[in-house]
Every structure is written in C-alpha cells, then in structure tokens.
Design a protein around this motif. Sequence first.
Motif, PDB file in Angstrom:
ATOM      1  N   PRO A  18      62.501  20.067  44.498  1.00 12.04           N
ATOM      2  CA  PRO A  18      61.626  19.700  43.376  1.00 12.04           C
ATOM      3  C   PRO A  18      60.363  18.979  43.855  1.00 12.04           C
ATOM      4  CG  PRO A  18      63.444  18.155  43.541  1.00 12.04           C
ATOM      5  CD  PRO A  18      63.713  19.246  44.548  1.00 12.04           C
ATOM      6  N   ASP A  19      59.385  18.867  42.960  1.00  9.94           N
ATOM      7  CA  ASP A  19      58.148  18.148  43.274  1.00  9.94           C
ATOM      8  C   ASP A  19      58.400  16.649  43.416  1.00  9.94           C
ATOM      9  OD1 ASP A  19      56.531  20.504  43.075  1.00  9.94           O
ATOM     10  OD2 ASP A  19      56.575  20.297  40.888  1.00  9.94           O
ATOM     11  N   PHE A  20      59.273  16.137  42.587  1.00  7.89           N
ATOM     12  CA  PHE A  20      59.633  14.716  42.620  1.00  7.89           C
ATOM     13  C   PHE A  20      61.145  14.598  42.532  1.00  7.89           C
ATOM     14  CE2 PHE A  20      55.312  14.679  41.078  1.00  7.89           C
ATOM     15  CZ  PHE A  20      54.746  13.578  41.696  1.00  7.89           C
ATOM     16  N   ASN A  21      61.653  13.485  43.013  1.00  3.53           N
ATOM     17  CA  ASN A  21      63.078  13.190  42.930  1.00  3.53           C
ATOM     18  C   ASN A  21      63.233  11.746  42.492  1.00  3.53           C
ATOM     19  OD1 ASN A  21      66.024  13.358  43.566  1.00  3.53           O
ATOM     20  ND2 ASN A  21      65.459  11.881  45.136  1.00  3.53           N
ATOM     21  N   LYS A  43      53.733  16.912  32.781  1.00  2.00           N
ATOM     22  CA  LYS A  43      52.659  17.110  33.755  1.00  2.00           C
ATOM     23  C   LYS A  43      52.821  18.418  34.529  1.00  2.00           C
ATOM     24  CE  LYS A  43      50.873  13.096  32.858  1.00  2.00           C
ATOM     25  NZ  LYS A  43      49.683  12.981  32.043  1.00  2.00           N
ATOM     26  N   GLY A  44      53.907  19.159  34.230  1.00  2.00           N
ATOM     27  CA  GLY A  44      54.136  20.441  34.892  1.00  2.00           C
ATOM     28  C   GLY A  44      54.843  20.343  36.235  1.00  2.00           C
ATOM     29  N   TYR A  45      55.435  19.201  36.516  1.00  2.00           N
ATOM     30  CA  TYR A  45      56.148  19.017  37.780  1.00  2.00           C
ATOM     31  C   TYR A  45      57.649  19.221  37.585  1.00  2.00           C
ATOM     32  CZ  TYR A  45      51.930  16.816  39.650  1.00  2.00           C
ATOM     33  OH  TYR A  45      50.651  16.565  40.072  1.00  2.00           O
ATOM     34  N   SER A  46      58.299  19.651  38.652  1.00  2.00           N
ATOM     35  CA  SER A  46      59.757  19.723  38.627  1.00  2.00           C
ATOM     36  C   SER A  46      60.313  18.383  39.105  1.00  2.00           C
ATOM     37  CB  SER A  46      60.256  20.871  39.508  1.00  2.00           C
ATOM     38  OG  SER A  46      59.809  20.714  40.841  1.00  2.00           O
ATOM     39  N   LEU A  47      61.485  18.033  38.609  1.00  5.38           N
ATOM     40  CA  LEU A  47      62.094  16.746  38.916  1.00  5.38           C
ATOM     41  C   LEU A  47      63.566  16.929  39.223  1.00  5.38           C
ATOM     42  CD1 LEU A  47      61.870  13.604  38.981  1.00  5.38           C
ATOM     43  CD2 LEU A  47      62.521  13.656  36.557  1.00  5.38           C
ATOM     44  N   ILE A  92      67.111  14.880  39.818  1.00  3.29           N
ATOM     45  CA  ILE A  92      67.781  13.595  39.622  1.00  3.29           C
ATOM     46  C   ILE A  92      68.915  13.560  40.638  1.00  3.29           C
ATOM     47  CG2 ILE A  92      69.035  12.088  38.033  1.00  3.29           C
ATOM     48  CD1 ILE A  92      66.160  12.597  37.128  1.00  3.29           C
ATOM     49  N   ASP A  93      68.786  12.648  41.592  1.00  2.18           N
ATOM     50  CA  ASP A  93      69.744  12.548  42.700  1.00  2.18           C
ATOM     51  C   ASP A  93      69.818  13.849  43.506  1.00  2.18           C
ATOM     52  OD1 ASP A  93      70.497   9.843  42.346  1.00  2.18           O
ATOM     53  OD2 ASP A  93      71.763  10.424  40.665  1.00  2.18           O
ATOM     54  N   TRP A  94      68.707  14.585  43.531  1.00  2.88           N
ATOM     55  CA  TRP A  94      68.599  15.794  44.351  1.00  2.88           C
ATOM     56  C   TRP A  94      67.162  15.984  44.791  1.00  2.88           C
ATOM     57  CZ3 TRP A  94      65.980  20.507  43.133  1.00  2.88           C
ATOM     58  CH2 TRP A  94      66.115  21.481  44.128  1.00  2.88           C
ATOM     59  N   PRO A  95      66.879  16.079  46.048  1.00  2.00           N
ATOM     60  CA  PRO A  95      67.808  16.255  47.156  1.00  2.00           C
ATOM     61  C   PRO A  95      68.357  14.955  47.753  1.00  2.00           C
ATOM     62  CG  PRO A  95      65.582  16.565  47.961  1.00  2.00           C
ATOM     63  CD  PRO A  95      65.497  16.329  46.474  1.00  2.00           C
ATOM     64  N   TYR A  96      67.937  13.813  47.233  1.00  2.00           N
ATOM     65  CA  TYR A  96      68.449  12.533  47.732  1.00  2.00           C
ATOM     66  C   TYR A  96      68.946  11.701  46.563  1.00  2.00           C
ATOM     67  CZ  TYR A  96      65.973  13.961  51.903  1.00  2.00           C
ATOM     68  OH  TYR A  96      65.546  14.667  52.989  1.00  2.00           O
ATOM     69  N   SER A  97      69.880  10.808  46.852  1.00  2.00           N
ATOM     70  CA  SER A  97      70.423   9.960  45.791  1.00  2.00           C
ATOM     71  C   SER A  97      70.456   8.513  46.262  1.00  2.00           C
ATOM     72  CB  SER A  97      71.831  10.422  45.409  1.00  2.00           C
ATOM     73  OG  SER A  97      72.689  10.312  46.522  1.00  2.00           O
ATOM     74  N   MET A 105      64.936   5.126  42.895  1.00  2.00           N
ATOM     75  CA  MET A 105      64.170   5.533  44.070  1.00  2.00           C
ATOM     76  C   MET A 105      63.299   6.698  43.602  1.00  2.00           C
ATOM     77  SD  MET A 105      65.558   6.996  47.719  1.00  2.00           S
ATOM     78  CE  MET A 105      66.661   8.165  46.951  1.00  2.00           C
ATOM     79  N   LEU A 106      61.991   6.562  43.738  1.00  2.00           N
ATOM     80  CA  LEU A 106      61.060   7.613  43.358  1.00  2.00           C
ATOM     81  C   LEU A 106      60.535   8.251  44.627  1.00  2.00           C
ATOM     82  CD1 LEU A 106      59.316   9.186  41.355  1.00  2.00           C
ATOM     83  CD2 LEU A 106      57.665   7.299  41.450  1.00  2.00           C
ATOM     84  N   GLU A 107      60.732   9.561  44.754  1.00  4.04           N
ATOM     85  CA  GLU A 107      60.302  10.277  45.943  1.00  4.04           C
ATOM     86  C   GLU A 107      59.361  11.417  45.576  1.00  4.04           C
ATOM     87  OE1 GLU A 107      63.257  10.364  49.297  1.00  4.04           O
ATOM     88  OE2 GLU A 107      64.518  10.813  47.568  1.00  4.04           O
ATOM     89  N   VAL A 108      58.348  11.590  46.426  1.00  2.00           N
ATOM     90  CA  VAL A 108      57.337  12.627  46.232  1.00  2.00           C
ATOM     91  C   VAL A 108      57.508  13.692  47.313  1.00  2.00           C
ATOM     92  CG1 VAL A 108      54.854  13.102  46.147  1.00  2.00           C
ATOM     93  CG2 VAL A 108      55.732  10.890  45.378  1.00  2.00           C
TER      94      VAL A 108
END
Length: 101
Positions: A24-27, A50-54, A56-61, A80-83
Amino acid sequence: MIIDCHSFPDIPFNRSLDKSPNRPDFNIGTDVYHKHPALIEYSQSFFNSKGYSLGIDWPYSGSMVPIEFYQKEKKVQSIMLEVNRKLYLKGLTNEKSDNYL
C-alpha cells in the motif's frame, strides 16, 4: 497520542517477513491495547479520500509505547504511520522523484 513515523520500501527486502507485492501507499501499525478505533477509521477515510491505498498492520504492525505505560494505561494511544518510498523516491535509489513535495 504517539505517532511513530517511518518509511518502507515498495519492494520487500530479502529479510522482510512479509514479501507480498503490491504494497500500500501508507501503512498504519497498531497495538491492540493502545489503539483507538476512531483514529483508525479517520485514517482510512482520510487516505482513501486522497486516493491513496492504506494497509492496517500490513506490511508492518505494531507501534511504540513507553514501557512504563505499555499494556497499563489505556489513555496512551499509539500508531505507527509509514510511507511507501515509491511516493517520493525514484525506484530503489535515494533520488527524489517528480512526486516529491
């Protein structure tokens, strides 16, 4: 509220536990005890609008919580917010992409 920020590669490393493609674009990584469902719902709505995929606990948790509060104080909330680096870098380089803001 703790927001722990990171980035992650679009192509999984050899050592990555999750080697799934099409990341995903963000996690948002969560901790069951320290997450607030409304924050997760708001995040999903925001990124989708905003058109981004998200993920939740994927690919990291998981998320960071100071040990003195971990599993003890519900008032301490953490995500945890990941880009995904594909949003701002060219391929596997450290060069800024045309999308870099």
